[in-house]
Write an enzyme that holds these catalytic residues in place. Sequence first.
Site, short mmCIF file in Angstrom:
data_model
loop_
_atom_site.label_atom_id
_atom_site.label_comp_id
_atom_site.label_asym_id
_atom_site.label_seq_id
_atom_site.Cartn_x
_atom_site.Cartn_y
_atom_site.Cartn_z
CB SER A 175 -4.61 31.09 -18.11
OG SER A 175 -5.85 31.58 -17.65
CE LYS A 176 -3.81 24.10 -13.26
NZ LYS A 176 -2.53 23.74 -13.81
NE ARG A 177 -10.12 33.89 -12.69
CZ ARG A 177 -11.18 33.61 -11.97
NH1 ARG A 177 -11.14 32.67 -11.07
NH2 ARG A 177 -12.29 34.27 -12.12
#
Length: 492
Positions: free
Chosen positions: A258-260
């Site tokens: 994920s982006k995170r």
Amino acid sequence: MSFFRSLFGKEAVRTRFAPSPTGLFHIGNVRTALFNFLFSKKNGGKFILRVEDTDTDRYKPEYENDIIETLKWLGLQWDEGPFKQSERIALYARYLKELLKNGDAFYCFHSKEFLEREHEKQIQDKEIPAHNCEFKKVPLKDSEKRLLKENAIVRFRMPIDLEISFTDLIRGKINFNSGALEGDFSLAKAEGPDKFLPLYNFAVVIDDFEMKISHVIRGEDHISNTPKQILIGQALGLPTPKFAHLPLILGSDKAKLSKREASVSVNEYREAGYLPEALLNFIALLGWNPGTDEEILSLKELIEKFNLNKVQKSGAVFNTEKLDWFNGCYLRKLSIDELAKRAIPFLEKNNLIESNNYDWKYIKKVLALEQPRLKKLGGIGERVGFFFKPPKYEPELLIWRDMLFKDITVSLKVTQGALNQLNESKFTRGNLEKILLKEAERAKNKDKGRLLWPLRVALTGLEASPGPFEVLDVLGKKESLARIETAIKKLA
Ligand code: GLU
């Protein structure tokens, strides 16, 4: 050159790590840097650091600094560089002019609005978005005149219906048709005659050539850039480097990180107390294996064993628990001196010790006790804080089973008496265990907890901690007795 190449049958290996300072250094960056490093070192080659800072809108000096600091912390020392693209503008201009002169590139004066509208319409019409620019028909002389008043984009003249293929060292042969490559793609911005700001695909080709890069090893997300870069190189008559595209890094749910997760800065891992050698070992195995089930491999061993043939095509799963396991293994492998050296900054950060004013021997004793259980140095404050500061706790925590406060007071007083029988030099774990277990056996129902639980809580203030004998041994007689006294006062 080709004479020497054929003579020795081998070309010097030169790899590069070419991050853009537009964000913090993350796990994907570490993997790219590490694989380039390992491949060059394995082959007796050179590892080059190049900072791709052409995106002036997103550039920040702290990101550039972060690249350098993180590579140093990881111990991935580059042999040449850091080269900065922003300092090489004149070099790119030379090649751009050649492309313009030969008709492989041209100036485009379409406005941003026009290009956006065209793109939207193509999406609506379900066409492959591509800009096939009419300006390529305009004679160079005319465009150069117009450039005196107007900015332009330098575009590459995309050949029509050309097959472009390359053999990726990990994925094998990859084919593209020039018709599917977004048309006349941009090479640079032009803000007047001879005022060029090069863009990514173009600057990369020039640099890879100028730096004699033999192998381009980078993330799979760059595959679609490769045919463009090959075309630019061919137009300039430059040799094409070899390419290896590394698999995506996936989250533990097997979906794209994920982006995170993907953007978690390496600094966060550093601050959480991961060791660089553990992080490198863990990341080396993200998409690669040595062909055996060995897991703990030093950087030296990784270099010896590294081989691009063993890099997998499918995504590599990032598993934090596995990383923690590696970190624990590496923490346990450290000598106590080394562990103490690494732990001290964390103890300072937790305000448990003052910088330059601490008891080295004492710290080593504490750490020797904790080492078998440590996973991350970041959590060290919670685990060992009581060794450095008197614990804070509610008296209720001293209660063992059905004991009343007055029973606990008696129990602690018995302990005090026993401890007082040992002088400082006899205050060792073995002696403590012998003498206290003897007392504990005499408790009601032979329930040792009646003596040992209140004692352990008085010393640590914690529900879970190392056992009372080890803690007594580390704290020493004076401090231990003082803490028991405090507990008795709390109960009163
Ligand atoms: N600067 C590019 C990036 O950070 C890498 C370019 C390359 O490896 O070709 O994604």
